[in-house]
Design a protein around this motif. Structure first.
Motif, short mmCIF file in Angstrom:
data_model
loop_
_atom_site.label_atom_id
_atom_site.label_comp_id
_atom_site.label_asym_id
_atom_site.label_seq_id
_atom_site.Cartn_x
_atom_site.Cartn_y
_atom_site.Cartn_z
N ALA C 171 -69.12 11.89 54.02
CA ALA C 171 -68.42 12.20 52.77
C ALA C 171 -69.16 13.33 52.05
N ARG C 172 -70.47 13.24 52.04
CA ARG C 172 -71.27 14.25 51.37
C ARG C 172 -71.15 15.62 52.03
N ILE C 173 -71.26 15.62 53.36
CA ILE C 173 -71.20 16.91 54.07
C ILE C 173 -69.84 17.55 53.87
N VAL C 174 -68.77 16.74 54.02
CA VAL C 174 -67.42 17.29 53.88
C VAL C 174 -67.24 17.82 52.46
N ARG C 175 -67.70 17.06 51.48
CA ARG C 175 -67.56 17.50 50.10
C ARG C 175 -68.28 18.84 49.89
N ALA C 176 -69.51 18.92 50.39
CA ALA C 176 -70.28 20.16 50.20
C ALA C 176 -69.55 21.34 50.84
N SER C 177 -69.04 21.14 52.07
CA SER C 177 -68.33 22.24 52.75
C SER C 177 -67.11 22.65 51.95
N ILE C 178 -66.40 21.64 51.46
CA ILE C 178 -65.17 21.95 50.71
C ILE C 178 -65.52 22.73 49.46
N LEU C 179 -66.59 22.34 48.80
CA LEU C 179 -66.94 23.04 47.57
C LEU C 179 -67.27 24.50 47.83
N THR C 180 -67.94 24.78 48.96
CA THR C 180 -68.25 26.18 49.25
C THR C 180 -66.98 26.95 49.58
N VAL C 181 -66.10 26.31 50.35
CA VAL C 181 -64.88 27.03 50.74
C VAL C 181 -63.94 27.20 49.55
N ALA C 209 -64.27 24.63 57.10
CA ALA C 209 -65.44 23.80 56.86
C ALA C 209 -65.89 23.08 58.11
N ILE C 210 -65.16 23.28 59.21
CA ILE C 210 -65.34 22.42 60.37
C ILE C 210 -66.69 22.62 61.07
N GLY C 211 -67.20 23.83 61.06
CA GLY C 211 -68.41 24.14 61.81
C GLY C 211 -69.56 23.19 61.55
N PRO C 212 -70.09 23.20 60.31
CA PRO C 212 -71.24 22.33 60.03
C PRO C 212 -70.92 20.86 60.27
N ILE C 213 -69.65 20.48 60.10
CA ILE C 213 -69.29 19.08 60.27
C ILE C 213 -69.39 18.69 61.74
N VAL C 214 -68.93 19.56 62.62
CA VAL C 214 -69.02 19.27 64.05
C VAL C 214 -70.48 19.14 64.47
N GLY C 281 -76.20 19.75 69.74
CA GLY C 281 -76.00 19.94 68.30
C GLY C 281 -76.73 21.17 67.80
N ASP C 282 -78.00 21.31 68.19
CA ASP C 282 -78.77 22.48 67.76
C ASP C 282 -78.15 23.76 68.28
N GLY C 283 -77.76 23.74 69.56
CA GLY C 283 -77.16 24.92 70.17
C GLY C 283 -75.87 25.31 69.48
N LEU C 284 -75.10 24.30 69.15
CA LEU C 284 -73.83 24.54 68.48
C LEU C 284 -74.07 25.15 67.10
N ASP C 289 -73.50 29.82 63.65
CA ASP C 289 -74.04 30.71 62.64
C ASP C 289 -75.33 31.34 63.14
N PRO C 290 -75.21 32.47 63.82
CA PRO C 290 -76.38 33.07 64.45
C PRO C 290 -77.48 33.42 63.44
N ARG C 291 -77.09 33.58 62.19
CA ARG C 291 -78.10 33.95 61.19
C ARG C 291 -79.11 32.84 60.97
#
Lengths: 310, 339, 294
Positions: C171-181, C209-214, C281-284, C289-291
């Motif tokens: 819930a937290r991660i999704v909320r954070a992603s949504i707020l940025t988007v 927002a899907i990237g960090p969530i996956v 997970g790390d590779g993904l 986000d290559p940065r």
């Protein structure tokens, strides 16, 4: 600063109440009947009814919750269904073991994790860096209880160097503490390394170099404190996970702590013990987070000045 | 009377990564006299900052490398000095003022601590009280009240932070200051204040300065001499008068002047230089500017131009080579207003 | 949207995926993780074709107890004469199944809660997130144990316990992603066009927002597998005789002095599966986000 601490403590109260409400509701949902557990199967219907009335089980949910909280703040967490002792005494007698184990677990993970992470960052792409990243990967991937079993296998059963079970001496705590430290050590290594790498790319590090500061001075005076700020938060957040881990590790090494108490209580459906133990551990985790947050505000001038000025 | 302070000879610097090699500075020659201010002007990516970092020997560890040439400060060859010697030079003999004051200060140390650090590193003879006194002195000198030394960088504005950075640079009264676009990140009004401050302090302390900028207006205000840099080379160098008033110029310089708006003339539009700087990973033969040069000749594509020296003014361009059979009298009016 | 436009966006999406895959492929460790996990997944899915559940993993053969690894039983047999290889294979099925299903459920529930909180903001956000904070204040393991205490052990109850324990994190991660988007201009643009809320969430916010969530989901499958094993090890998880890696070790604990392989082999399988997921997970994360890569 005091205002900040006071504010944080006040903010903790609803969280603690929330936790107790969650735990209380969960336990309420459980199918077992405490009265039949206490009296055994052969009890008469009348005896059951009397005990129910006596225990107040016929009141509604909120009355019972309020009563529980009312008693809890005075240190009365009820009586164990199984062995009829005061729950609070039981918890108190088990508490030092869990606290000692967790303390050493945190201490070892911090004392090894941070230096390894720093060295890994300043020696990026070297063998040392690769080796520490690899160890971190292995440590996060191993189940803690398995690591504990392997340590027992090697140091107790094969080499006979360390005791496998019990809590009599500090030696008894060595293997459990290392086991508990392993996973969070890995997290700290990775976190320290990545924040450190980020910090040493900052402009102010270049400024320090342009002043003529030595590499060592740059690391300990300019980079380390900045890099550790986020790590401190992670250590605080990890504490809860560490407590959870302690429960399993106590089982591996047969240590009489809150964890083994809780596991046994769940098996025997000794609800008052389970509730009190869960509340206790959650409270401990919240207090630790509070301490870490205050510490954070203290070492980060940007946060500190906000509260000093007000 | 003019005494040489810094001499750069045939300096070449590369950045080498797994994927590519960037030739950032190519055979650069430069001298700087005591007390003099030299403006180093050029577009982003021309190698200005790389030159400054080479003088400090602060090129990025893993990638940046000086491949050729030498830099001498007095009798010391910086390219061959030990790391320990370099540490004694940095902040003491040469200091640097960086572009972005917002990020150049350590957020968790007070401003006073950061200024005092240079003194701790280089003024071992000073007592702690003397150092404190010096910190107060230097803060007042850059126009900040001394009692603000106990505050942290986030409590200062951008312009004030740059004053602190300048204070750090001046604390040990170095012979040379490398100022890397010190005003670029600031508001225009603050820019003027900082420039004025730097000019005053420089005169008071008789410090030489290498002033890196892409802003010709700033150069006119503060510099004694100007070097124009393009694709890792100095293509024209002279006194400020030579550059601003002289008749002969490198076509790139002409283009550079054509790109700034001129308030005194009614120009319909600016005249940007067409094209981009050459790819720094694939060094170009001949004159580096030839693909963009409006007066490119056959020889420019193959032979590297030599410096044509006329008194204090030197230009690296084939146009001015003797007997080129070409109208060498290029001036600002004839090309700048064209199009 | 015209047919051509649709093709264009489809193409763009595909090429984005391709470039992520391209970067992922370059990371040898991540690729190794993917291969290991694929093998585990294969074993878990086709376990029935490899060994017979009833005969090899469940029925006891008292004549064949504690046989060390040999050609016939490559991982040996346990204290009830059951083939360890068969039990390990079915153990993979349980760990991976519970891990993946838990995270899928937690993600679904967490996404609804987090998305509502992040998208509507205001008191909805306040209320939902304060509740999540309370859940987060209870260490995951402890919360899971408390729920098991209430519901009892067994596969379904473990699933519920672990899911509840994971929901707040997502819930937290999704909320954070949504707020940025949410604050970005194209959302404003969609709103200005009169697009409905649910459509904005489904078509614009979630894909962005899907990237960090996956990435989080992948890493959390790994931790969940560790938690299942730990719960089963202390006897509060999957119950014997069901072959679960953690409970297999609990069974063998008293005998480990003489039969180390009974401890070592299941542990190795847990460690490898978890490591594979961590590497993936790390590779993904790096590929998305290559940065962020150091």
């Amino acid at each position: 600063m005091l205002r900040y601490i006071a504010k944080r403590i006040l903010m903790m109260i609803p969280v603690i109440l929330g936790i107790s409400l969650i735990v209380f509701s969960i336990i309420e949902l459980s199918p077992g009947d405490p009265v039949s557990l206490m009296l055994g199967d052969g009890a008469s219907a009348q005896a059951v009814a009397e005990l129910r009335e006596q225990m107040g089980l016929n009141d509604n949910f909120f009355v019972r919750y309020a009563r529980y909280i009312g008693h809890a703040v005075t240190g009365d967490f009820g009586i164990s269904y199984r062995n009829k002792v005061q729950v609070v005494n039981e918890i108190a007698s088990r508490f030092p073991t869990t606290l000692t184990l967790t303390f050493w677990g945190v201490a070892i993970s911090v004392l090894i994790g941070i230096p390894v992470g720093v060295i890994s960052a300043i020696r990026q792409y070297t063998f040392i860096d690769a080796a520490s990243l690899f160890s971190a990967l292995i440590l996060t991937s191993m189940p803690a209880f398995w690591l504990g079993l392997l340590l027992i296998l090697l140091f107790s059963l094969k080499l006979g160097l360390l005791p496998a079970t019990g809590v009599a001496t500090m030696q008894h705590f060595l293997m459990p503490s290392v086991t508990l430290a392993a996973a969070s050590m890995a997290t700290i290594i990775r976190m320290t390394r990545s924040t450190m790498l980020e910090v040493i790319r900052q402009d102010y590090i270049r400024t320090a170099k342009a002043k003529g500061a030595s590499a060592f001075r740059i690391v300990y005076k300019h980079a380390l404190r900045n890099a550790l700020l986020p790590v401190v938060t992670v250590i605080g957040l990890n504490f809860g996970t560490q407590l959870g881990g302690a429960i399993v590790i106590e089982s591996v090494f047969a240590m009489p702590g809150i964890g083994t108490l809780m596991v046994a209580a769940v098996r025997t459906k000794d609800t008052p013990i389970v509730m009190a133990a869960v509340l206790f551990v959650a409270l401990l985790a919240s207090i630790t987070n509070l301490i870490v947050d205050v510490l954070y505000a203290y070492i980060d001038p940007r946060l500190k000045s906000q509260f000093v000025k007000k | 009377m003019t005494e040489k302070l810094l001499e750069i000879k045939d300096l070449s610097v590369i950045y080498k990564t797994d994927e590519e090699t960037v030739y950032a500075v190519n055979d650069l020659n430069l001298t700087l006299n005591k007390g003099e201010t030299l403006g180093l002007v050029g577009e982003t990516g021309a190698g200005k900052t790389t030159t400054a970092l080479s003088i400090m020997r602060l090129l990025p560890d893993r990638t940046g490398r000086i491949t050729r040439g030498c830099i001498t400060l007095g009798d010391l060859d910086i390219t061959r000095a030990s790391e320990a010697d370099m540490r004694l030079i940095r902040g003491n003999g040469i200091s640097m003022v960086f572009q972005d004051p917002m990020t150049s200060l350590n957020p968790i140390l007070t401003v006073g601590e950061q200024i005092a650090e240079v003194l701790q590193l280089h003024r071992l003879d000073m007592s702690p009280e003397q150092k404190e006194k010096r910190v107060d002195e230097i803060l007042e000198m850059v126009g900040l009240p001394a009692d603000r030394k106990h505050e942290y960088p986030h409590q200062f504005s951008g312009g004030m932070k740059q004053r602190v950075v300048i204070a750090i640079a001046l604390a040990c009264e170095p012979q040379l200051i490398l100022a890397d676009e010190p005003t670029t990140a600031l508001d225009v009004t603050i820019q003027a204040q900082i420039l004025k401050l730097m000019k005053e302090l420089k005169q008071r302390l008789n410090t030489a300065m290498l002033f890196i900028t892409h802003d010709l207006g700033v150069v006119a205000q503060i510099c004694d001499r100007v070097a124009i840099m393009y694709a890792g080379e100095i293509i024209e160098i002279g006194t400020t008068d030579n550059i601003f008033e002289g008749k002969k110029h490198h076509p790139y310089t002409v283009g550079l002047f054509g790109s700034i708006p001129d308030m005194t003339k009614a120009t319909r539009r600016l005249n940007p230089i067409e094209g981009l700087m050459p790819d720094p990973t694939a060094p170009l033969g001949g004159c580096k500017f030839h693909p963009r040069c409006p007066q490119c000749m056959e020889i420019c594509k193959t032979a590297k131009p030599l410096n044509i020296i006329d008194g204090t003014h030197a230009i690296g361009c084939h146009l001015f080579a003797g007997g080129a059979g070409h109208d060498a009298r290029i001036n600002l009016e004839s090309t700048g207003g064209a199009e | 949207m015209t047919e051509q436009q649709r093709k264009k966006t489809a193409y763009k999406k595909k090429s984005q995926l391709m470039s992520i895959w391209h970067r992922f492929k370059k990371n040898k460790l991540a690729l190794f993780g993917l291969v290991v996990f694929a093998i585990m997944l294969f074993i878990a899915i086709f376990a029935d074709f490899i060994v017979d559940y009833e005969r090899d993993a469940i029925s006891q053969h008292m004549t064949k107890r504690f046989m060390s690894p040999s050609a016939e039983h490559i991982f040996g047999t346990d204290g009830f004469g059951r083939d360890m290889f068969a039990r390990i294979i079915f153990g993979a099925r349980i760990s991976i199944f519970v891990g993946v299903v838990t995270i899928a459920l937690a993600l679904a529930v967490g996404a609804v809660i987090g998305a509502s909180a992040g998208y509507y903001g205001g008191y909805i956000d306040e209320t939902l997130m304060r509740i999540m904070d309370v859940f987060l204040a209870i260490p995951q393991m402890i919360l899971a144990i408390a729920i098991v205490a209430a519901l009892g052990t067994g596969m379904v109850n473990i699933l519920i316990a672990l899911t509840v324990a994971q929901v707040p994190k997502f819930a937290r991660i999704v909320r954070a992603s949504i707020l940025t988007v949410k604050t970005q201009d194209f959302i404003e643009a969609a709103k200005a066009c009169g697009t409905s809320d649910s459509r904005i969430i489904a078509r614009h916010i979630i894909p962005n927002a899907i990237g960090p969530i996956v990435v989080q989901a992948t890493l959390n499958v790994a931790t969940t597998i560790l938690v299942i094993a730990a719960l089963s090890f202390v006897g509060l998880g999957i119950q014997p005789p069901t072959p679960e890696w953690g409970s297999m070790m609990a069974d063998a604990k008293s005998q480990m002095r003489y039969h180390e392989y009974l401890i070592i082999i299941p542990g190795l399988f847990i460690a490898f599966t978890v490591m594979a997921l961590n590497l993936m997970g790390d590779g993904l994360r790096d590929a998305l986000d290559p940065r962020l890569k150091n």
